[in-house]
Design a protein around this motif. Structure first.
Motif, mmCIF file in Angstrom:
data_model
loop_
_atom_site.group_PDB
_atom_site.id
_atom_site.type_symbol
_atom_site.label_atom_id
_atom_site.label_comp_id
_atom_site.label_asym_id
_atom_site.label_seq_id
_atom_site.Cartn_x
_atom_site.Cartn_y
_atom_site.Cartn_z
ATOM 1 N N TYR A 160 4.387 7.490 10.957
ATOM 2 C CA TYR A 160 3.176 7.542 10.402
ATOM 3 C C TYR A 160 2.011 7.063 11.432
ATOM 4 N N ASP A 161 0.860 7.098 11.234
ATOM 5 C CA ASP A 161 0.008 6.983 12.318
ATOM 6 C C ASP A 161 0.004 5.615 12.489
ATOM 7 N N ILE A 162 -0.388 5.120 13.818
ATOM 8 C CA ILE A 162 -0.019 3.694 14.107
ATOM 9 C C ILE A 162 -1.494 2.928 13.499
ATOM 10 N N LYS A 163 -2.405 3.690 13.242
ATOM 11 C CA LYS A 163 -3.736 3.022 12.459
ATOM 12 C C LYS A 163 -3.438 2.437 11.205
ATOM 13 N N ASP A 164 -2.295 2.955 10.728
ATOM 14 C CA ASP A 164 -1.830 2.497 9.316
ATOM 15 C C ASP A 164 -1.097 0.990 9.194
ATOM 16 N N VAL A 165 -0.829 0.425 10.690
ATOM 17 C CA VAL A 165 -0.439 -0.898 10.580
ATOM 18 C C VAL A 165 -1.496 -1.734 10.258
ATOM 19 N N ALA A 215 0.615 -7.505 3.576
ATOM 20 C CA ALA A 215 0.730 -6.369 4.428
ATOM 21 C C ALA A 215 1.815 -5.586 4.106
ATOM 22 N N THR A 216 1.900 -4.125 4.466
ATOM 23 C CA THR A 216 2.946 -3.323 4.326
ATOM 24 C C THR A 216 3.711 -2.704 5.214
ATOM 25 N N LYS A 217 2.723 -2.662 6.664
ATOM 26 C CA LYS A 217 3.367 -2.416 7.870
ATOM 27 C C LYS A 217 2.954 -2.910 8.880
ATOM 28 N N ALA A 218 4.107 -3.523 9.926
ATOM 29 C CA ALA A 218 3.894 -4.240 10.820
ATOM 30 C C ALA A 218 4.296 -3.927 12.021
ATOM 31 N N LEU A 219 3.836 -4.142 13.130
ATOM 32 C CA LEU A 219 4.131 -3.977 14.694
ATOM 33 C C LEU A 219 4.451 -5.342 15.187
#
Length: 316
Positions: free
Chosen positions: A66-71, A129-133
């Motif tokens: 997915y796009d990193i901006k979705d983080v 949150a749903t997507k994390a880095l």
């Protein structure tokens, strides 16, 4: 919880054991025999915690589904900070233009990365949150006191970046089966076991024996807790990865678990102790050697003291 992509960065520079004879009086043979280290990674003059973190993230991006901006959550998890105000998470947010994400920094010595995973898990369960880095970038040589004969020869530099999500995003996501962490500051030397005071004497380990004893015991303790949480048995694990502090510690853990050393992935021989980046870095480096459906445990011990373990499963 799922691992969507993982990336790593290891500086090209290497410092061999021979370097330390003139610096702290230790021979190459002495260092190798007692630590298992032959060389250690060293960041270049134009590299730091931030640059290594961006390189690790860039390494993961081609595999990110997915796009990193979705983080929507960025967790910096390390102890060898370059800046404690503008943290590595904020630098990543700026570099990639990740608007709207929460950004936090967590440190628990060499357990920091697994604490970062646990923080992401808690944000997911709270619906925040749903997507994390998760970023762990350790620039140990920036602080290390090479003249210290007790620990000046141990440290290496490296960074890792893991993208994780609450739900499965792609078929090749690794599933996280359990995460366990615990503070152990009340045991042994505790906060005085390993110190990092930049204005005094950098990273020092005044009592290596105390660290050794507690690391051997509590990496197994953390592993057992994670196994209990996941409902797994030790025999269900294909490979294990420990914090890369000392090859003798790995051997002792293997002995206590009655597992052959071949069941343990390691990189300490060539990279030294890369701090909280070490265990996840090993997973990145050996991921292709993990069989589909195989379960791998990463168990760590940190100065302070602290411990942690997480178990993950490679997709079939």
């Amino acid at each position: 919880m799922y691992i969507n992509a993982m990336g790593a960065y290891v500086p090209e520079g290497r410092i061999t054991n021979d370097y330390f004879l003139a610096v702290n009086g230790l021979t190459s043979e002495w260092i190798t025999q007692r630590t298992g280290i032959v060389s250690r990674s060293k960041a270049a003059a134009d590299e730091n915690q931030f640059t290594m973190a961006i390189d690790a993230i860039d390494d993961a991006l081609p595999r990110l589904p997915y796009d990193i901006k979705d983080v929507d959550l960025i967790v910096g998890a390390a102890y060898a900070a370059y800046d404690t105000v503008g943290t590595v998470g904020h630098v990543a947010q700026q570099h990639y233009g990740i608007a709207g994400a929460k950004v936090v920094y967590a440190t628990s010595a060499c357990s920091s990365f697994i604490n970062g995973l646990e923080i992401a898990d808690c944000y997911f369960k709270a619906g925040k949150a749903t997507k994390a880095l998760i970023i762990c970038s350790e620039h140990n040589t920036y602080y290390s006191n090479e003249a210290d004969p007790k620990s000046g020869h141990l440290w290496g530099d490296a960074a890792v970046a893991f993208f994780v999500s609450k739900e499965q995003v792609a078929p090749n996501d690794w599933k996280v089966l359990s995460i366990f962490t615990e503070g152990l500051g009340h045991l042994g030397k505790g906060p005085n076991g390993v110190l990092l005071r930049p204005r005094e004497d950098g990273i020092v380990m005044p009592d290596g024996r105390d660290v050794f004893i507690h690391a051997c015991r509590y990496m197994i303790y953390a592993l057992n807790k994670a196994l209990e949480e996941s409902g797994l048995q030790p025999a269900d694990l294909g490979h294990l990865i420990t914090h890369q502090a000392n090859k003798r510690i790995v051997a002792q853990v293997a002995h206590q678990l009655d597992r052959p050393m071949d069941d343990f992935f390691n990189n300490i021989e060539t990279l030294g102790n890369t701090g909280s980046a070490s265990a996840p870095l090993v997973l990145c480096q050996f991921a292709d050697q993990v069989k589909p459906g195989e379960k791998v445990a990463l168990t760590v011990f940190g100065g302070g003291y602290s411990c942690g373990c997480f178990i993950t499963e490679k997709p079939v």
